[in-house]
Scaffold this active site. Sequence first.
Site: not given
Length: 528
Positions: A189, A409, A415-416
Site C-alpha cells: 500500500d 475502522g 483487511a480483505p
Amino acid sequence: MPSVEQSQMGRVLAGRSVVDESMLTGESLPVFKEKGLKVSAGTINWDGPLRIEALSTGSNSTLSRIIRMVEDAQGNEAPIQRLADSIAGPFVYSVMTISAATFAFWYCIGSHVFPDVLLNDIAGPDGDRLLLSLKLSVDVLVVSCPCALGLATPTAILVGTSLGAKQGLLIRGGDVLERLASINYVALDKTGTLTEGKPAVCAVASISYKESEILQMAAAVEKTALHPIARAIVNKAESLKLTIPVTRGQLTEPGFGTLAEVDGNLVAVGSLDWVHERFQRRTNLSGLKDLETKVMCQSSEGMSSSNHSKTVVYVGCEGEGVIGAIAVSDSLRYDAESTELRLQQKGINTVLLSGDRKEAVATIANRVGIGSEFINASLTPQQKSEAISSLQAAGHRVAMLTLSFLKVGDGINDAPSLAIANVGIAVQNEAQENAASDVASIILLGNRLSQVVDALDLSRATMAKVYQNLSWAIAYNVVAIPIAAGVLLPQYDFAMTPSLSGGLMALSSIFVVSNSLLLQLHRTERNR
C-alpha cells in the site's frame, strides 16, 4: 537511574525524555518522548521524568500481545511439520519390522551363511547365534531416532518465532514462516507504508467558497476519523484556530471517503469519483480539472516532490457538487528505497496497490524504484483483493504489506487484501490492535519498512534450519539402521552394541536441537 514505565500502554502528559524500546521493536537507539507521544509497559525511561496517562492495562498491553502471539505461534504447526508427523508414525512400525527381520535373518540364515560373524564379541565368548541375533535386533530398535524427525521442525520454529519477537516481528505461527519463505511477490500500500503515514495539508483550493470554509467543512466531516489524511485535515484546521462545526449522521466507506451532515447540508470528503457521484450538479469536468491543477500547483510551491507523496481529496456539498480540493503531502519513508533494492536483490517483485491518483502513485513508485508495470492506482478495496488474487492465480505467492492504524475502522479497507494474501503484513505505528493487525499474519512493531526484509530473511533462515534438521534425521536413520542391523558385520567384522546405539540415538536428537539453537546467531542487515 533508569526506571520501567508502569502503565501497560500510555500517553505522555508532561515531561521530555528518551526511552529504550528495544524489547518491543528491536531498535537499539533510545526514542525521544514528549507530550502527546505513546509509551508502553516494559520500555525503560533513561532520562527525565514523564507524567503518563494509562490508556490500557492487562491483556491489551503490547507486552501481553507479544507473549500471546509468540505462544500461539509456537503452538501452530507448519505444513512441513505435519509431513514429518505423518512420516514418524509409519517409521516406528517400519523400525519394529526391520528389528524383527534382523533377528530372523541372523538367527535362521546369516549365522549359517556367514559363520565367521559368531567370532565377533557381540556373539559372546561361545559364539551364540541367539545372543548375536538378539543384540542386533535390539540395536536396530535403540539406534533408530524418530524423535529427531519429530523435533526437526518445532525446535526451529520455536527459536525462529522467539527471535522474531526480539527483533520486533510478531509472527502468528510456524505456517506463516513457511509461507513467507516461499514468497516471490510483495504487494505494498502507499499511504503509511511507503510513506511515513504522517501527512500534512499543503494546499487548499476552492471553486466558490473561501479556502478556510472548505477546510472547516472537511475538518467537520473528518473529525471522528483516524485515517492519517483525516487527521492531517483536522490538525490543519485546528492549527489555524478555525471553528469546526458539529456534524450528524456520519457515514464512512473504507477506501472511498466520508459523508456527514454539516449545518443542515450533506458534505462529502473523499476521492473525486466517489464525491462526484453523490453531488454531480454545477461542476463540469473541465472545472474539476482546473481545480486539481490549481491545488497541485499550490502544493508544489516551495516543496520538493521527489521525497513527498501528494494526495488530493475532494470536498462536495449537497446541491452544489464538488466545491473544493485539499492537497495532502506525506514524506517518503527513509528506508523505502533501500528496502525495495534489497527485495529486488532477493528476487522479490514489488507491486504497488493504492487508491490514490495515478500521478501521485507513479511519482512515489519512480522514486523508490518500482517499475511502471507494477503500479496499480485508483483501486477500491475490492480491486486490491482482485489484483492479489490474479497474481495467485498465475502461480505467484504474495505477501501484502500495509499500515496498521490506531483503532478498528481505519485500516479496515486493506483487511480483505491482507486476508486473501498468502502472508499479510502490517506495519504498526501504534501499540493497539485493529482490523488490519487482527487479520495480518505478521506485525512489524518497529514501524520500519525494512523489517519486511528482516522477516523474509528470518523465515528463510528458519526454514533452512528445518530442512537441515529433517535431512539429518532422515540421513542418520538411513545410515545408522542398516549398520545396527549388521550390514558391515560379514565383511568388516563391525557391529554396534546396544550402549553405542543408545549414545548415537541421543546424539542425533542433540544435533537437531543444537542446530536449531544456532539460529539465534542469525543477524539481520539493518539499513539506517
